[in-house]
Design an enzyme around this catalytic site. Sequence first.
Site, PDB file in Angstrom:
ATOM      1  N   LEU A 100     -59.554 -65.436 -70.843  1.00  0.00           N
ATOM      2  CA  LEU A 100     -58.866 -66.360 -69.956  1.00  0.00           C
ATOM      3  C   LEU A 100     -59.146 -67.755 -70.497  1.00  0.00           C
ATOM      4  O   LEU A 100     -60.262 -68.039 -70.946  1.00  0.00           O
ATOM      5  CB  LEU A 100     -59.386 -66.244 -68.516  1.00  0.00           C
ATOM      6  CG  LEU A 100     -59.069 -64.956 -67.751  1.00  0.00           C
ATOM      7  CD1 LEU A 100     -59.681 -65.013 -66.360  1.00  0.00           C
ATOM      8  CD2 LEU A 100     -57.560 -64.735 -67.653  1.00  0.00           C
ATOM      9  N   ASP A 101     -58.141 -68.638 -70.470  1.00  0.00           N
ATOM     10  CA  ASP A 101     -58.348 -69.997 -70.957  1.00  0.00           C
ATOM     11  C   ASP A 101     -59.495 -70.661 -70.201  1.00  0.00           C
ATOM     12  O   ASP A 101     -59.837 -70.264 -69.075  1.00  0.00           O
ATOM     13  CB  ASP A 101     -57.076 -70.826 -70.761  1.00  0.00           C
ATOM     14  CG  ASP A 101     -55.902 -70.275 -71.559  1.00  0.00           C
ATOM     15  OD1 ASP A 101     -56.144 -69.506 -72.506  1.00  0.00           O
ATOM     16  OD2 ASP A 101     -54.754 -70.615 -71.218  1.00  0.00           O
ATOM     17  N   LYS A 102     -60.041 -71.690 -70.791  1.00  0.00           N
ATOM     18  CA  LYS A 102     -61.184 -72.399 -70.205  1.00  0.00           C
ATOM     19  C   LYS A 102     -60.903 -72.855 -68.771  1.00  0.00           C
ATOM     20  O   LYS A 102     -61.768 -72.761 -67.897  1.00  0.00           O
ATOM     21  CB  LYS A 102     -61.557 -73.596 -71.078  1.00  0.00           C
ATOM     22  CG  LYS A 102     -62.791 -74.355 -70.624  1.00  0.00           C
ATOM     23  CD  LYS A 102     -63.116 -75.477 -71.596  1.00  0.00           C
ATOM     24  CE  LYS A 102     -64.344 -76.265 -71.139  1.00  0.00           C
ATOM     25  NZ  LYS A 102     -64.687 -77.357 -72.088  1.00  0.00           N
ATOM     26  N   HIS A 189     -52.573 -68.239 -74.918  1.00  0.00           N
ATOM     27  CA  HIS A 189     -51.989 -69.153 -73.920  1.00  0.00           C
ATOM     28  C   HIS A 189     -50.600 -68.693 -73.480  1.00  0.00           C
ATOM     29  O   HIS A 189     -49.712 -69.512 -73.220  1.00  0.00           O
ATOM     30  CB  HIS A 189     -51.868 -70.574 -74.484  1.00  0.00           C
ATOM     31  CG  HIS A 189     -53.167 -71.251 -74.764  1.00  0.00           C
ATOM     32  ND1 HIS A 189     -54.263 -71.161 -73.936  1.00  0.00           N
ATOM     33  CD2 HIS A 189     -53.555 -72.040 -75.805  1.00  0.00           C
ATOM     34  CE1 HIS A 189     -55.265 -71.873 -74.441  1.00  0.00           C
ATOM     35  NE2 HIS A 189     -54.870 -72.401 -75.573  1.00  0.00           N
TER      36      HIS A 189
END
Length: 239
Positions: A100-102, A189
């Site tokens: 999962l993105d930051k 993303h």
Amino acid sequence: MDKVLGNLGYGSRTELRKQAKMGLITVNGEIVKDSGAHVDPYQDVIEIAGERVFYRKHIYLMMNKPPGVLSATEDRRDRTVLDLLDEKDAAFEPFPVGRLDKDTVGLLLLTNDGALAHELLSPRKHVPKTYLATVEGEVGQSDVEAFAHGVELDDGYMTLPAKLTVLSRERRNVVISHISLTITEGKFHQVKRMFQAVGKKVVFLKRISMGDLSLDESLPEGKYRELTEAELKLLGASL
């Protein structure tokens, strides 16, 4: 015995040797002062200071990932999701299944079961993942139809069909759309790039399910727990 207990996070070999000499470790009700004694972790009843030790090869954790933390095993600059684990759980050396993105929150599975992780992430399996998102811009029927056919990302990749549902809209300085999106792949993303492809911007993103496994909404951000047997079966049913 020291290897079994060490792998479960009960201490270093030196610490376990001291506990054994103090008579704190029992096997099948008998005090064992030799921390190097042979044991069968699946058959023998091992206790430390009266606490039963349950051995298992794999660990399966559900985390509600908070923002600002990386879905990685290590990083020189930022905290990772492994930094949020208790020592006993970290001893199993779990890793995040996918990323999962930051700044993305929500459901993250951590395990040391490489075979399961491989199956869940395999492009051949098309395991669905559902997200809730807040999007700048008016998401409408044309976007729903575009996502259903697949959209072309900035690198020319054409995504697989995805199910987009508009939950609500509100007007601030700009139109804000609240949506749910189910995709069956996991490009870099991807959700953000899909909306970018239709001229919109994701400002909040949360994963709420992976296959048949749903996020426990009672789990606060940054917290985690082990999967139940029923949840493990749901995960297996997704493959």
